[in-house]
Design a protein around this motif. Structure first.
Motif, PDB file in Angstrom:
ATOM      1  N   ILE A   1       0.838  -1.207   0.000  1.00 49.87           N
ATOM      2  CA  ILE A   1       0.000   0.000   0.000  1.00 49.87           C
ATOM      3  C   ILE A   1       0.865   1.246   0.000  1.00 49.87           C
ATOM      4  N   LEU A   2       1.931   1.258   0.800  1.00 53.51           N
ATOM      5  CA  LEU A   2       2.810   2.425   0.857  1.00 53.51           C
ATOM      6  C   LEU A   2       3.511   2.651  -0.473  1.00 53.51           C
ATOM      7  N   GLU A   3       3.947   1.574  -1.132  1.00 53.90           N
ATOM      8  CA  GLU A   3       4.595   1.732  -2.440  1.00 53.90           C
ATOM      9  C   GLU A   3       3.617   2.270  -3.477  1.00 53.90           C
ATOM     10  N   GLU A   4       2.370   1.824  -3.427  1.00 56.06           N
ATOM     11  CA  GLU A   4       1.374   2.317  -4.371  1.00 56.06           C
ATOM     12  C   GLU A   4       1.086   3.803  -4.141  1.00 56.06           C
ATOM     13  N   LEU A   5       1.050   4.214  -2.873  1.00 58.56           N
ATOM     14  CA  LEU A   5       0.850   5.636  -2.583  1.00 58.56           C
ATOM     15  C   LEU A   5       1.989   6.474  -3.133  1.00 58.56           C
ATOM     16  N   ARG A   6       3.219   6.009  -2.953  1.00 50.94           N
ATOM     17  CA  ARG A   6       4.372   6.756  -3.468  1.00 50.94           C
ATOM     18  C   ARG A   6       4.372   6.814  -4.987  1.00 50.94           C
ATOM     19  N   ARG A   7       3.954   5.700  -5.631  1.00 49.53           N
ATOM     20  CA  ARG A   7       3.930   5.698  -7.095  1.00 49.53           C
ATOM     21  C   ARG A   7       2.906   6.711  -7.623  1.00 49.53           C
ATOM     22  N   ARG A   8       1.747   6.750  -7.007  1.00 45.65           N
ATOM     23  CA  ARG A   8       0.736   7.702  -7.460  1.00 45.65           C
ATOM     24  C   ARG A   8       1.141   9.140  -7.155  1.00 45.65           C
ATOM     25  N   PHE A   9       1.814   9.364  -6.037  1.00 49.72           N
ATOM     26  CA  PHE A   9       2.230  10.725  -5.701  1.00 49.72           C
ATOM     27  C   PHE A   9       3.297  11.240  -6.660  1.00 49.72           C
ATOM     28  N   SER A  10       4.085  10.334  -7.259  1.00 46.41           N
ATOM     29  CA  SER A  10       5.131  10.759  -8.193  1.00 46.41           C
ATOM     30  C   SER A  10       4.597  11.009  -9.591  1.00 46.41           C
ATOM     31  N   ASP A  11       3.315  10.775  -9.833  1.00 45.63           N
ATOM     32  CA  ASP A  11       2.716  10.996 -11.153  1.00 45.63           C
ATOM     33  C   ASP A  11       2.211  12.432 -11.230  1.00 45.63           C
ATOM     34  N   PRO A  12       2.860  13.311 -12.005  1.00 42.31           N
ATOM     35  CA  PRO A  12       2.442  14.734 -12.038  1.00 42.31           C
ATOM     36  C   PRO A  12       1.150  14.967 -12.801  1.00 42.31           C
ATOM     37  N   THR A  13       0.657  13.955 -13.540  1.00 49.38           N
ATOM     38  CA  THR A  13      -0.559  14.167 -14.316  1.00 49.38           C
ATOM     39  C   THR A  13      -1.828  14.019 -13.488  1.00 49.38           C
TER      40      THR A  13
ATOM     41  N   PRO B   1      -4.700  14.867 -10.623  1.00 43.49           N
ATOM     42  CA  PRO B   1      -5.275  16.155 -10.156  1.00 43.49           C
ATOM     43  C   PRO B   1      -4.563  16.642  -8.893  1.00 43.49           C
ATOM     44  N   MET B   2      -4.559  17.965  -8.750  1.00 46.02           N
ATOM     45  CA  MET B   2      -3.864  18.558  -7.608  1.00 46.02           C
ATOM     46  C   MET B   2      -4.503  18.143  -6.290  1.00 46.02           C
ATOM     47  N   ILE B   3      -5.828  18.028  -6.259  1.00 44.90           N
ATOM     48  CA  ILE B   3      -6.487  17.667  -5.004  1.00 44.90           C
ATOM     49  C   ILE B   3      -6.095  16.255  -4.572  1.00 44.90           C
ATOM     50  N   GLU B   4      -5.902  15.344  -5.569  1.00 51.56           N
ATOM     51  CA  GLU B   4      -5.474  13.992  -5.221  1.00 51.56           C
ATOM     52  C   GLU B   4      -4.029  13.984  -4.743  1.00 51.56           C
ATOM     53  N   LEU B   5      -3.164  14.798  -5.369  1.00 48.45           N
ATOM     54  CA  LEU B   5      -1.764  14.863  -4.935  1.00 48.45           C
ATOM     55  C   LEU B   5      -1.654  15.413  -3.520  1.00 48.45           C
ATOM     56  N   ASP B   6      -2.487  16.408  -3.190  1.00 47.84           N
ATOM     57  CA  ASP B   6      -2.464  16.936  -1.819  1.00 47.84           C
ATOM     58  C   ASP B   6      -2.889  15.866  -0.826  1.00 47.84           C
ATOM     59  N   TYR B   7      -3.897  15.102  -1.199  1.00 49.41           N
ATOM     60  CA  TYR B   7      -4.367  14.048  -0.287  1.00 49.41           C
ATOM     61  C   TYR B   7      -3.296  12.973  -0.099  1.00 49.41           C
ATOM     62  N   LEU B   8      -2.641  12.580  -1.202  1.00 50.30           N
ATOM     63  CA  LEU B   8      -1.579  11.575  -1.090  1.00 50.30           C
ATOM     64  C   LEU B   8      -0.413  12.097  -0.261  1.00 50.30           C
ATOM     65  N   GLU B   9      -0.113  13.383  -0.401  1.00 54.18           N
ATOM     66  CA  GLU B   9       0.981  13.947   0.392  1.00 54.18           C
ATOM     67  C   GLU B   9       0.663  13.892   1.885  1.00 54.18           C
ATOM     68  N   ARG B  10      -0.590  14.171   2.253  1.00 51.61           N
ATOM     69  CA  ARG B  10      -0.959  14.090   3.665  1.00 51.61           C
ATOM     70  C   ARG B  10      -0.866  12.656   4.189  1.00 51.61           C
ATOM     71  N   LEU B  11      -1.265  11.686   3.352  1.00 50.88           N
ATOM     72  CA  LEU B  11      -1.155  10.295   3.781  1.00 50.88           C
ATOM     73  C   LEU B  11       0.293   9.881   3.984  1.00 50.88           C
ATOM     74  N   LEU B  12       1.166  10.257   3.041  1.00 50.11           N
ATOM     75  CA  LEU B  12       2.577   9.889   3.174  1.00 50.11           C
ATOM     76  C   LEU B  12       3.237  10.607   4.335  1.00 50.11           C
ATOM     77  N   ARG B  13       2.788  11.845   4.630  1.00 46.03           N
ATOM     78  CA  ARG B  13       3.376  12.566   5.751  1.00 46.03           C
ATOM     79  C   ARG B  13       3.046  11.872   7.071  1.00 46.03           C
ATOM     80  N   ARG B  14       1.835  11.302   7.158  1.00 47.22           N
ATOM     81  CA  ARG B  14       1.479  10.580   8.386  1.00 47.22           C
ATOM     82  C   ARG B  14       2.329   9.321   8.563  1.00 47.22           C
ATOM     83  N   ASN B  15       2.698   8.683   7.430  1.00 46.51           N
ATOM     84  CA  ASN B  15       3.510   7.467   7.532  1.00 46.51           C
ATOM     85  C   ASN B  15       4.978   7.796   7.807  1.00 46.51           C
TER      86      ASN B  15
END
Length: 862
Positions: free
Chosen positions: A834-846, A848-862
């Motif tokens: 799950i953590l690797e999948e979150l990082r892979r999606r966060f590294s995709d610049p295409t 939406p910004m709202i999804e990238l912000d959400y992924l960043e908050r999830l990774l920051r908690r981990n």
């Protein structure tokens, strides 16, 4: 001296001025004349522009409103009045122009002197001349000196720009509105600027001839979730015209047309033909206003009909519509009403509807309709119990629900009643279940006198005509107080209740007697404990209602504190009763768990925290768990089972414990083989050699075959255990049945060489095994399982029942592997993926910004 000067402002025309000698004097004189001309023009502009400005504002307002089409929207007589009003305003604003005269030379010179900062009016002196009597040489000399001094001021002559200050005549800034109307109206006129200026309708915009167009569609009710059906347009061309259009009952047919002279929309049924235009195009509801708006008609479809659209006598369109009837909902009991330990009754039911259930209720009525002695119809004093039923989450079409209701304090408790369940849908239809007769659970009274009082209370509440019979029973109960071991206050209470019963003349007074008899029975049975228990139940009900109705955080905090106080008072009363009668609350089962006040206070704090964070559903569930804990506490002791049944259930629990451990081992092995299979597949794609110690494909296939056999054997053992439990009369367990199904699925996946799918199925089987074992333990020991929330497990009576880490020892039965939750290898691997999948999606610049912000908050908690 006899010479004198003529003032500049006297109105007399100045004589020809004697120019100063020299060219410089002539140029200065010419500059002065130009300054006088410019100043006179400025003064003239300052007099003319303010009234002219007002006139232009009125004209601009008129033109702007005309371009916007004001005159086409007003009646002709009102347009004429408005035009005359605008003309009168323009004339009134132009009146100051008639009084504005040309500025004089003297006014111009005074303005120049003021602007240039000259004192003593030197410019006016240049236009002065000597009086006729000044002919002496001395006078002439002085006059020449005076004129030369005045001529020196010509070098500093200046003029200024006009300052009309027209804004002072427009304190409301109408000029801004006029300019805005001109700009907007210019673009709104679209080539008809001159024609729209006429106030008598000649400039009204001529509507372009509309082309003939008909739009028709059917809108199903919102609760059906079905899309509209378009009868015209491109979508209609794809439909088979020979087939009827199927729509749900209650749909609305809507027709809008333009460019059609005589539109007629007909609903043709075998019984009648309805013209929507003549019928008003109502929506089908009583008192509905005609829906013929914006050139359209609408009507509600209740039965199948043919829809025809005609232009005069010519048929334009025709459709055949088949209306699907909306069946009323159905509801029925799945099991007989089940009495709980606390006396509450549980209803389990199944509700079904075409499009979803919106509400359900349970209505209870007395089974006895007539008095057995006199044959007259009974006359109940209290209203029949009626309460809403809980529905499955969401507006589901089919759902099983459970509702637990405490009716032990109701006057009808202990009598035979009929319960009828009802369910309603979005269309307002109501379906009823068949009446089910059962005995309404009542509170168990240990003292005979309390039971007798409650029985008379029930008789009086069910039939007001039983007043004399209840009075005779009271006389019999009071004949020998020593038989019941009554206290003095009990006997006084009985006498008071009898006196109230004798004095009661109306139904309201008899209802007061019914309530009095309940209080009397509670005091006889429990003394002061009943008051504390009632206060506790009232506080629980108030908090539950506040959570359901979405009360504020302050209200939730207040009700929680009241519940905490009521709980403390109840525990104190319970402790006092235990002190007076130690044997009354002594549990029979040595493995029974104790409930501490600290556990209840922690649950209350958790409820308040969940409510404050917005998790109202979780707070209600935790409150229900606490209520079940208190109900079990009030029951005093668990239900006892036969010794043979207890021994057989203990053997089954031990066998389930071994199955759980074996299933855990199989799942761990399957996960390891799955990882090796994925690594081998990746290395094969990359052309790499296998690592030392890694299994070959043949070895891996053999290992999976052995796992398949082990999984199959475990499923067979579970099935044999279920068959043995059924033969011994043990209750069925749905969780164990689901565990067997998941084991079979995992065996099939292993046989197909898919260990990845088998891991998830084995995990489901493991969870189902644990839940089934917990359910069996609850039935056997009469205590909630570990999954019932915080504080439900309670504490053991002795600290020796726990190990140094606070875990229960193996003295309560088999270990199901869920007392101390330690993440196993599968959980770790799953978390890593799950953590690797979150990082892979966060590294995709295409993304939406709202999804990238959400992924960043999830990774920051981990």
């Amino acid at each position: 001296m006899t010479d004198a000067t003529t003032p500049a402002g006297s109105g007399a025309e100045p004589g020809p001025a004697v120019p100063p000698p020299g060219d410089e004097a002539r140029r200065a004189r010419a500059r002065l004349e130009r300054a006088v001309l410019r100043t006179r023009l400025s003064l003239l502009w300052e007099r003319v522009w303010p009234p002219l400005h007002s006139v232009l504002i009125v004209v601009a307002l008129y033109v702007g409103l005309s371009w916007l089409g004001l005159w086409s929207m007003l009646p002709s007589w009102l347009s004429a009045i408005a035009a005359l009003g605008v003309l009168a305003a323009a004339v009134y604003a132009a009146l100051p122009l008639a009084r504005a005269g040309s500025p004089s030379r003297a006014e111009a010179l005074a303005r120049i002197e003021r602007v240039s900062g000259l004192s003593h009016r030197p410019l006016a002196a240049l236009d002065d001349r000597l009086f006729d009597g000044g002919e002496r040489a001395e006078t002439r000399a002085l006059w020449e000196v005076h004129r030369r001094r005045a001529s020196a001021a010509l070098a500093s002559v200046r003029t200024d720009l006009p300052s009309p200050q027209a804004f002072r005549r427009d304190p409301f800034a109408l000029r801004v509105l006029a300019a805005m109307l001109l700009v907007v109206g210019y673009f709104a006129a679209e080539g008809s600027h001159l024609s729209r200026l006429s106030p008598f309708g000649g400039g009204a915009p001529q509507a372009a001839p509309l082309s003939a167009r008909i739009d028709a569609w059917i809108a199903p009710p919102v609760y059906t979730g079905r899309a509209p059906v378009f009868l015209t347009g491109a979508a209609a061309e794809l439909r088979d015209p020979s087939k009827a259009i199927s729509v749900p009952q209650g749909s609305e047919v809507i027709v809008r047309a333009q460019g059609v002279g005589a539109l007629a929309v007909l609903l043709v049924t075998p019984q009648e033909t309805v013209n929507l235009a003549e019928a008003g195009g109502g929506s089908g509801d009583e008192g509905a206003a005609p829906a013929a708006v914006a050139g359209g008609l609408r009507s509600r479809l209740e039965t199948s009909a043919a829809i025809e659209i005609r232009d005069g006598e010519a048929l334009v369109h025709a459709w055949q519509v088949a209306v699907e009837p909306d069946e009323p909902p159905t509801i029925r009991l799945l099991n007989d009403p089940e009495e709980q330990l606390s006396g509450a009754v549980k209803f389990t039911y199944l509700a079904q509807d075409d499009y979803g259930i919106v509400g359900a209720r349970a209505d209870i009525r007395p089974a006895q309709r007539r008095n057995q002695d006199s044959g007259a119809a009974i006359r109940p004093l209290v209203e029949a119990p009626s309460f809403p039923l809980s529905l499955a989450a969401g507006e589901r079409r089919t759902g099983t629900g459970e509702t637990i209701r405490d009716l032990t304090s109701h006057p009808w408790a202990g009598s035979e009643v009929d319960v009828v369940l009802s369910a309603s849908d979005h269309a307002g239809q109501t379906g009823y279940s068949e009446p089910h007769r059962f005995t309404l659970p009542q509170r168990r009274f240990a003292k005979p006198l309390a039971r007798a009082v409650v029985e008379q209370r029930r008789s009086l509440a069910l039939d007001a005509n039983a007043q004399v019979r209840v009075l005779d029973a009271f006389d019999g109960l009071m004949l020998a107080p020593e038989v019941f071991g009554e206290k003095l206050r009990t006997h006084l209470g009985m006498r008071f209740a009898r006196g109230q019963l004798v004095a009661a003349q109306s139904d309201d007074e008899l209802r007061d007697v019914v309530d009095l008899l309940w209080e009397l029975a509670l005091n006889i049975e429990d003394g002061d404990l009943s008051t504390a228990e009632r206060a506790l139940r009232d506080a629980q009900e108030a908090l539950r209602r506040a959570l359901e109705e979405g009360a504020s955080d302050e209200e939730i905090a207040r009700l929680t504190e009241e519940l905490r106080q009521a709980l403390n008072e109840y525990m104190q009363a319970l402790a006092e009763q235990l002190r007076q009668n130690p044997q009354a609350m002594q549990p029979l089962d040595p493995n029974a768990q104790n409930l501490r006040p600290q556990d209840l206070n922690e649950m209350l704090s958790r409820i308040e925290e969940l409510a404050r964070s917005g998790s109202r559903d979780a707070a209600r569930e935790l409150l229900a768990q606490m209520q079940r804990m208190l109900e079990n506490l009030q029951a005093g002791r668990p239900q006892q089972m036969p010794d043979s049944m207890t021994q057989e259930m203990m053997q089954a629990l031990n066998e389930l414990g071994r199955m759980i451990q074996r299933q855990q081992e199989l799942m761990d092995q399957t996960n390891r083989f799955n990882q090796q299979q994925e690594q081998g597949r990746q290395q094969g794609q990359q052309g790499q050699q296998g690592q030392p110690g890694q299994m070959t494909p043949e070895e891996l296939a053999e290992a999976l075959r052995q796992l398949q056999e082990g999984q199959g054997q475990l499923g067979e053992r579970l099935q044999q255990l279920l068959d043995q439990m059924a033969r011994n009369g043990m209750p069925s367990n749905d969780d164990l049945g689901r565990a067997g199904e998941e084991m079979g699925n995992a065996r099939d996946s292993l046989g197909q060489g898919q260990p990845g799918d088998a891991v998830g199925q084995q995990g489901n089987a493991l969870d189902a095994l644990r839940r089934g074992a917990q359910g069996m333990a609850e039935q056997m020991f009469g205590q909630p399982g570990p999954g019932d929330g915080p504080g439900m497990a309670g504490r053991q009576g002795s600290p020796m029942d726990e190990d140094p880490l606070g875990r229960p020892r193996r003295t309560e039965g088999p270990d199901f592997g869920d007392r101390v939750r330690v993440p196993d290898e599968i959980d770790v691997q799953r978390a890593r993926r799950i953590l690797e999948e979150l990082r892979r999606r966060f590294s995709d610049p295409t993304r939406p910004m709202i999804e990238l912000d959400y992924l960043e908050r999830l990774l920051r908690r981990n």
